[in-house]
Design an enzyme around this catalytic site. Sequence first.
Site, PDB file in Angstrom:
ATOM      1  N   ASN A 298      -3.598  53.823  -4.523  1.00 44.65           N
ATOM      2  CA  ASN A 298      -3.502  52.953  -3.345  1.00 44.65           C
ATOM      3  C   ASN A 298      -2.465  51.880  -3.647  1.00 44.65           C
ATOM      4  OD1 ASN A 298      -3.824  51.258  -1.208  1.00 44.65           O
ATOM      5  ND2 ASN A 298      -5.917  50.615  -1.714  1.00 44.65           N
TER       6      ASN A 298
ATOM      7  N   LYS B  74      -1.291  49.764  -1.642  1.00 41.07           N
ATOM      8  CA  LYS B  74      -1.521  48.586  -0.790  1.00 41.07           C
ATOM      9  C   LYS B  74      -0.197  48.148  -0.151  1.00 41.07           C
ATOM     10  CE  LYS B  74      -5.444  47.562  -3.646  1.00 41.07           C
ATOM     11  NZ  LYS B  74      -6.452  46.627  -4.083  1.00 41.07           N
TER      12      LYS B  74
ATOM     13  N   HIS C 146     -10.844  50.193   3.886  1.00 41.04           N
ATOM     14  CA  HIS C 146     -10.722  49.527   2.578  1.00 41.04           C
ATOM     15  C   HIS C 146     -11.244  48.091   2.705  1.00 41.04           C
ATOM     16  CE1 HIS C 146      -8.973  47.609  -0.926  1.00 41.04           C
ATOM     17  NE2 HIS C 146      -8.933  48.813  -1.452  1.00 41.04           N
TER      18      HIS C 146
ATOM     19  N   GLU D 135     -10.169  45.358   1.809  1.00 42.64           N
ATOM     20  CA  GLU D 135      -9.185  44.347   2.227  1.00 42.64           C
ATOM     21  C   GLU D 135      -9.022  44.353   3.746  1.00 42.64           C
ATOM     22  OE1 GLU D 135      -6.248  45.742  -0.516  1.00 42.64           O
ATOM     23  OE2 GLU D 135      -7.475  44.933  -2.139  1.00 42.64           O
TER      24      GLU D 135
ATOM     25  N   GLU E  25     -16.289  51.237  -4.045  1.00 38.66           N
ATOM     26  CA  GLU E  25     -15.462  50.181  -4.610  1.00 38.66           C
ATOM     27  C   GLU E  25     -16.199  48.847  -4.520  1.00 38.66           C
ATOM     28  OE1 GLU E  25     -11.049  51.272  -4.647  1.00 38.66           O
ATOM     29  OE2 GLU E  25     -11.453  50.451  -2.665  1.00 38.66           O
TER      30      GLU E  25
ATOM     31  N   GLY F 240      -9.142  44.584  -8.182  1.00 42.51           N
ATOM     32  CA  GLY F 240      -8.059  43.667  -8.543  1.00 42.51           C
ATOM     33  C   GLY F 240      -8.457  42.583  -9.527  1.00 42.51           C
TER      34      GLY F 240
ATOM     35  N   SER G  35     -10.352  48.197 -10.542  1.00 38.95           N
ATOM     36  CA  SER G  35      -9.838  47.827 -11.868  1.00 38.95           C
ATOM     37  C   SER G  35      -9.892  48.952 -12.899  1.00 38.95           C
ATOM     38  CB  SER G  35     -10.563  46.581 -12.391  1.00 38.95           C
ATOM     39  OG  SER G  35     -10.213  45.465 -11.600  1.00 38.95           O
TER      40      SER G  35
ATOM     41  N   GLY H  97      -5.716  51.069  -7.751  1.00 31.83           N
ATOM     42  CA  GLY H  97      -4.780  50.122  -7.155  1.00 31.83           C
ATOM     43  C   GLY H  97      -3.712  49.705  -8.141  1.00 31.83           C
ATOM     44  N   GLY H  98      -3.927  48.560  -8.781  1.00 31.97           N
ATOM     45  CA  GLY H  98      -2.931  47.967  -9.682  1.00 31.97           C
ATOM     46  C   GLY H  98      -2.311  48.938 -10.678  1.00 31.97           C
TER      47      GLY H  98
HETATM   48  P1  PGA Z   1      -7.584  47.971  -8.226  1.00 32.30           P
HETATM   49  O1  PGA Z   1      -7.676  48.376  -6.658  1.00 32.30           O
HETATM   50  O2  PGA Z   1      -7.511  49.265  -9.000  1.00 32.30           O
HETATM   51  O3  PGA Z   1      -6.337  47.165  -8.338  1.00 32.30           O
HETATM   52  O4  PGA Z   1      -8.806  47.199  -8.552  1.00 32.30           O
HETATM   53  C1  PGA Z   1      -8.473  49.439  -6.239  1.00 32.30           C
HETATM   54  C2  PGA Z   1      -8.478  49.500  -4.734  1.00 32.30           C
HETATM   55  O5  PGA Z   1      -8.441  48.462  -4.076  1.00 32.30           O
HETATM   56  O6  PGA Z   1      -8.521  50.596  -4.152  1.00 32.30           O
END
Ligand code: PGA
Length: 257
Positions: A13, A15, A98, A100, A171, A177, A218, A239-240
Amino acid sequence: MAKQQSDRVVIANWKMKLGLNESIDLAKDLKVKFDKVNGEVAVCPSTYALTEVKKVLKGSGIKLGAQNVFWEEKGAFTSETPVSALEEIGCDYVILGHSERREYMHENYEMINRKLKAVLNHSTITPIVCIGENWEERKTDRRDMVLTHQLQHALGGLSVLDNQKIIVAYEPIWAIGSGTSIEPAEAEYAHRIIRLTLKDIMGNYNPIHNIKVIYGGSINSKNVKEFAALENIDGLLVGGASLDAAEFARVAKAMLK
Ligand code: PGA
């Protein structure tokens, strides 16, 4: 003996972390890193980069996903993207709800349910439905109830055809994050709750054919092995750690071994 292909899926992802050219560059790097994929790997760029990233990924095994979609097919809905456009672009996946979007765009599970139905009824795209509790809910021991409630609103009463697939991404919002994932045993437990709930609330629950439950929050190359060792995990939403081709390749390869 030939190595068995993993049934798991690892989804990136991106983002809104990359511009158009950055997305193209990362896709090019990934194409090199993933010339052989032992399982399913997908990337979800921003809507503005989908078409170009699709072109770059042509000929590779990497699949394409969108980060959002709208439930209506056409009309006066400024800036929205319909399911048919994602199909035209060649998306294989779409992320729905998601955290967010739930937090900043006030998306709720009734909206997520409409999106889910639009995707299932009008395309062959696999929806990735995101659920997860926030810190407050976890602290006050309400995680299981929250997950059940979210699933009920997103998927309650739904029947899926044999050829349709859904991914549920667990999640925990507080882990996203943050740099700290949850304990793998906790993910295992939550995934079990999710499967039991789906069995209860769905019209026809077929875990083998239709439903995958994946974890996100994470994940990186340091902690992925512990998650890969879990029995009750069908993959990851990353994500990251997906923004660097080498790091994402390490994560995906550990998970899809
Ligand atoms: P993250 O994000 O791996 O940076 O924690 C995961 C996500 O939001 O899908």
